[in-house]
Design an enzyme around this catalytic site. Structure first.
Site, mmCIF file in Angstrom:
data_model
loop_
_atom_site.group_PDB
_atom_site.id
_atom_site.type_symbol
_atom_site.label_atom_id
_atom_site.label_comp_id
_atom_site.label_asym_id
_atom_site.label_seq_id
_atom_site.Cartn_x
_atom_site.Cartn_y
_atom_site.Cartn_z
ATOM 1 N N ALA A 14 -3.696 -11.987 4.133
ATOM 2 C CA ALA A 14 -3.982 -12.079 5.574
ATOM 3 C C ALA A 14 -4.129 -10.719 6.232
ATOM 4 O O ALA A 14 -4.619 -10.617 7.359
ATOM 5 C CB ALA A 14 -2.883 -12.876 6.268
ATOM 6 N N GLY A 15 -3.693 -9.678 5.538
ATOM 7 C CA GLY A 15 -3.683 -8.346 6.152
ATOM 8 C C GLY A 15 -5.095 -7.836 6.404
ATOM 9 O O GLY A 15 -6.070 -8.290 5.803
ATOM 10 N N ARG A 19 -6.983 0.732 6.529
ATOM 11 C CA ARG A 19 -7.440 2.014 5.969
ATOM 12 C C ARG A 19 -8.744 1.900 5.175
ATOM 13 O O ARG A 19 -9.349 2.900 4.832
ATOM 14 C CB ARG A 19 -6.331 2.634 5.108
ATOM 15 C CG ARG A 19 -5.248 3.293 5.949
ATOM 16 C CD ARG A 19 -4.099 3.774 5.087
ATOM 17 N NE ARG A 19 -3.265 2.661 4.644
ATOM 18 C CZ ARG A 19 -2.385 2.742 3.644
ATOM 19 N NH1 ARG A 19 -2.243 3.861 2.968
ATOM 20 N NH2 ARG A 19 -1.650 1.694 3.323
ATOM 21 N N GLN A 79 -2.381 -17.591 8.632
ATOM 22 C CA GLN A 79 -1.300 -16.852 9.289
ATOM 23 C C GLN A 79 -1.975 -16.135 10.464
ATOM 24 O O GLN A 79 -2.593 -15.089 10.284
ATOM 25 C CB GLN A 79 -0.661 -15.839 8.329
ATOM 26 C CG GLN A 79 0.542 -15.125 8.929
ATOM 27 C CD GLN A 79 0.958 -13.894 8.111
ATOM 28 O OE1 GLN A 79 0.143 -13.300 7.410
ATOM 29 N NE2 GLN A 79 2.202 -13.494 8.233
ATOM 30 N N GLU A 161 11.777 -0.431 1.857
ATOM 31 C CA GLU A 161 10.460 0.120 2.172
ATOM 32 C C GLU A 161 10.571 1.619 2.421
ATOM 33 O O GLU A 161 11.588 2.089 2.933
ATOM 34 C CB GLU A 161 9.882 -0.569 3.416
ATOM 35 C CG GLU A 161 9.567 -2.032 3.200
ATOM 36 C CD GLU A 161 8.673 -2.261 1.988
ATOM 37 O OE1 GLU A 161 7.532 -1.777 1.985
ATOM 38 O OE2 GLU A 161 9.141 -2.908 1.026
HETATM 39 C C1 UD1 Z 1 4.304 -4.295 0.126
HETATM 40 C C2 UD1 Z 1 5.800 -4.361 -0.153
HETATM 41 C C3 UD1 Z 1 6.228 -3.097 -0.883
HETATM 42 C C4 UD1 Z 1 5.444 -2.952 -2.166
HETATM 43 C C5 UD1 Z 1 3.945 -2.986 -1.868
HETATM 44 C C6 UD1 Z 1 3.176 -3.021 -3.158
HETATM 45 C C7 UD1 Z 1 6.747 -5.628 1.689
HETATM 46 C C8 UD1 Z 1 7.530 -5.597 2.936
HETATM 47 N N1 UD1 Z 1 6.523 -4.490 1.090
HETATM 48 O O1 UD1 Z 1 4.092 -3.207 1.004
HETATM 49 O O2 UD1 Z 1 7.628 -3.166 -1.173
HETATM 50 O O3 UD1 Z 1 5.798 -1.747 -2.829
HETATM 51 O O4 UD1 Z 1 3.607 -4.153 -1.101
HETATM 52 O O5 UD1 Z 1 1.811 -2.860 -2.896
HETATM 53 O O6 UD1 Z 1 6.344 -6.711 1.276
HETATM 54 N N2 UD1 Z 1 0.133 -9.626 4.162
HETATM 55 C C9 UD1 Z 1 -0.038 -10.860 4.752
HETATM 56 N N3 UD1 Z 1 0.567 -11.115 5.943
HETATM 57 C C10 UD1 Z 1 1.329 -10.189 6.573
HETATM 58 C C11 UD1 Z 1 1.491 -8.933 5.948
HETATM 59 C C12 UD1 Z 1 0.897 -8.683 4.740
HETATM 60 O O7 UD1 Z 1 -0.724 -11.729 4.219
HETATM 61 O O8 UD1 Z 1 1.840 -10.499 7.663
HETATM 62 C C13 UD1 Z 1 -0.495 -9.380 2.858
HETATM 63 C C14 UD1 Z 1 -1.491 -8.247 2.873
HETATM 64 O O9 UD1 Z 1 -2.799 -8.705 3.133
HETATM 65 C C15 UD1 Z 1 -1.369 -7.678 1.470
HETATM 66 C C16 UD1 Z 1 0.063 -7.998 1.076
HETATM 67 O O10 UD1 Z 1 0.497 -8.992 1.958
HETATM 68 O O11 UD1 Z 1 -2.238 -8.317 0.554
HETATM 69 C C17 UD1 Z 1 0.960 -6.773 1.161
HETATM 70 O O12 UD1 Z 1 0.947 -6.303 2.486
HETATM 71 P P1 UD1 Z 1 0.897 -4.755 2.810
HETATM 72 O O13 UD1 Z 1 0.874 -4.596 4.283
HETATM 73 O O14 UD1 Z 1 -0.161 -4.123 2.035
HETATM 74 O O15 UD1 Z 1 2.346 -4.330 2.296
HETATM 75 P P2 UD1 Z 1 2.722 -2.893 1.768
HETATM 76 O O16 UD1 Z 1 3.049 -2.065 2.926
HETATM 77 O O17 UD1 Z 1 1.707 -2.415 0.826
#
Ligand code: UD1
Ligand code: MG
Length: 519
Positions: A14-15, A19, A79, A161
């Site tokens: 969903a993100g 970047r 979401q 984190e």
């Molecule tokens: C996350 C992990 C981190 C890990 C890293 C690996 C958490 C809090 N942190 O961080 O420990 O080392 O991945 O790459 O989980 N997403 C959603 N909905 C949201 C937020 C995110 O679907 O509300 C999805 C994003 O699209 C993505 C994934 O979840 O595919 C990870 O989200 P991202 O924001 O990239 O987390 P990181 O900061 O990379």
């Protein structure tokens, strides 16, 4: 009654991927034949999950449309607001019936993850009957990633984190890959207790580990053999790095099955392509989509094949093909362009600066030079003269040309479709073929040649050409040169037409057929 043990896969997609700086949602960026999301789904496919949920948000419509193509069995769950990875998993589980089992969660942006690795994670998790297991890796540069914090006994204590970590925790190089297996019941319970008390004010899925651990539940770490598999994609520089790494993995696998890659660094093969042994791929070659290359075929250098089938022992050199079929032993290029539904039968040849679209070229037939073949059927063992155009389009509709077997068409022909040239027929060079040519006939459709003798000496007197003509014994020219001293004659006047002579019927004789052939 005991609940059935189900496997649920949840992919977080969903993100926004800020970047990436792209209107395309991050998970839809392509990488050697699949999107980032497509790679993750195919890594999870062998888990034979009872259900697969994909959390969508940014670009939800685009992601849903893509899912319906590549994973129609997956359920997209919206979401609407991205309130964190924990929130995303909670929403995903709300959309599926409650029950016991394993929930596998995979971030949507880890395309190098191999099925074997996620499979090993799930097996280890289920065998240990853990409440939660995280896939971890030791990485050279942990910047931006969640750190695996262990207690004095080396057991997982929590995942922190980077932005919430202290200096000691930041120094840890063991990171969370964003791939997990959970016990469904204990996951649901822990998710309901997540707080947003962190630097981003989000519900972190990673906090589930600390919560379960505090409650005395068994949590585990599963180490990835190769940290490269856990690399995420956050910007286009990382995307390019992932592409190179995947290229190397794909190329190595093909070489191990008996395919020769002469320059693996410039050979880009989609994960969806198949090659038979003893195929040879020369440098600067891209094989994409559903391309299949047969045994002993020679591809490259400088070739791009998209969704193209190449038969055994065929050769394709410096050419571009999309949706084409190239038969066994056929030869293409250098500098050919095969478009959708170009079909070359066994041992057919499409040569240099030739474009073919929606046409069949029969066994052993040749289109050797400088030609456009559109909407045509060409029989067997036929030769098409150089610089021919299959004129298929009247500005509104398209029509077919049919050329039989063993035909020999002249150079510089226009086949104005719909038109047919029969078996064994010939056509004269320079013909515009608008009417059918029956089997065995010679089709001639061009103006007769006339030579205006002495023209250069008269009209271009004093030029090097005129002098050369005189030296070559142009008697008429010399005579005209003398006459011209008295009266000059303009071109196209009676005097010019008097000069016309020597036009003879040559077609059908030696010169008529001789000038048709280009092989
Ligand atoms: C996350 C992990 C981190 C890990 C890293 C690996 C958490 C809090 N942190 O961080 O420990 O080392 O991945 O790459 O989980 N997403 C959603 N909905 C949201 C937020 C995110 O679907 O509300 C999805 C994003 O699209 C993505 C994934 O979840 O595919 C990870 O989200 P991202 O924001 O990239 O987390 P990181 O900061 O990379
Ligand atoms: Mg990320």
């Amino acid at each position: 009654m005991p609940q059935p043990h189900l496997r649920t896969v949840v992919v977080l997609a969903a993100g926004e991927g800020k970047r990436m700086k792209s209107t395309l949602p991050k998970v839809l960026h392509p990488l050697l034949g699949r999107t980032l999301l497509g790679h993750v789904l195919s890594a999870a496919a062998p888990l034979t999950a009872d259900r697969t949920v994909v959390v969508v948000g940014h670009g939800a419509d685009q992601v849903r449309a893509h899912l319906s193509e590549v994973a129609p069995d997956a359920t997209p769950v919206l979401q609407a607001e991205q309130l964190g990875t924990g929130h995303a998993v909670r929403i995903a589980l709300d959309a599926v019936p409650d029950g016991a089992g394993t929930v596998v969660v995979i971030n949507g942006d880890v395309p190098l993850l191999r099925p074997e690795t996620v499979g090993a994670l799930v097996t280890a998790h289920e065998q240990a009957a853990a409440a939660a297991t995280v896939l971890a890796a030791e990485v050279p540069d942990p910047t931006g990633l969640g750190r695996i914090v262990r207690d004095a006994d080396g057991r997982l204590e929590q995942i922190v984190e980077e932005r919430d970590a202290d200096a000691t925790q930041r120094a840890i190089r063991e990171i969370n890959a964003g791939i997990y297996a959970f016990d469904a019941v204990r996951l649901r319970e822990a998710l309901s207790k997540l707080s947003t008390d962190n630097d981003q004010g989000e519900e972190y899925l990673t906090d589930v580990f600390g919560l379960l651990r505090s409650a005395g539940e068994p949590v585990a770490v599963h180490m990835a053999d190769d940290h490269v598999e856990t690399l995420g994609c956050n910007d286009r520089v990382e995307l390019a790095t992932l592409r190179r790494l995947l290229r190397d993995r794909v190329n190595e696998a093909w070489m191990r099955t008996g395919v020769s890659l002469l320059d693996p660094a410039t050979t880009w093969i989609d994960v969806t392509v198949a090659l038979d042994r003893d195929a040879v791929v020369d440098q600067n070659t891209q094989l994409r989509g559903g391309t299949v290359v047969g045994e002993g075929a020679l591809i490259g250098p400088d070739v791009t094949l998209v969704d193209t089938i190449v038969g055994p022992d065929a050769s394709v050199v410096r050419s571009h093909a999309v949706g084409a079929e190239i038969g066994a032993g056929a030869s293409v290029g250098p500098y050919a362009y095969l478009r959708p539904a170009a079909r070359l039968a066994e041992k057919a040849k499409v040569g240099t600066f030739v474009e073919v679209k929606n046409s069949q070229i029969g066994t052993g037939s040749k289109v050797p030079h400088l030609t456009y073949v559109g909407d045509a059927t060409i029989g067997e063992q036929t030769n098409i003269g150089a610089a021919s155009v299959f004129v298929n389009y009247d500005g509104v509709n398209k029509y077919r040309t049919v050329i039989g077997s063993h035909a020999r068409t002249g150079a510089d022909n226009m086949f104005v479709a719909p038109v047919e040239v029969g078996d064994g027929a010939y056509t004269a060079a320079g013909s515009v073929i608008v009417d059918d040519v029956p089997a065995g006939a010679m089709g001639v459709a061009r103006a007769r040649q006339r030579n205006i003798e002495g023209w250069v000496v008269k009209r271009r007197a004093g030029t090097a050409a005129a002098e050369a003509a005189l030296r070559a014994g142009d008697a008429k020219g010399a005579q005209r040169a003398g006459d011209a001293k008295g009266a000059s004659v303009a071109p196209g006047t009676a005097s010019d037409s008097e000069a016309i002579h020597g036009v003879t019927e040559t077609v059908g004789g030696a010169s008529g057929t001789g000038d048709t052939a280009t092989e």
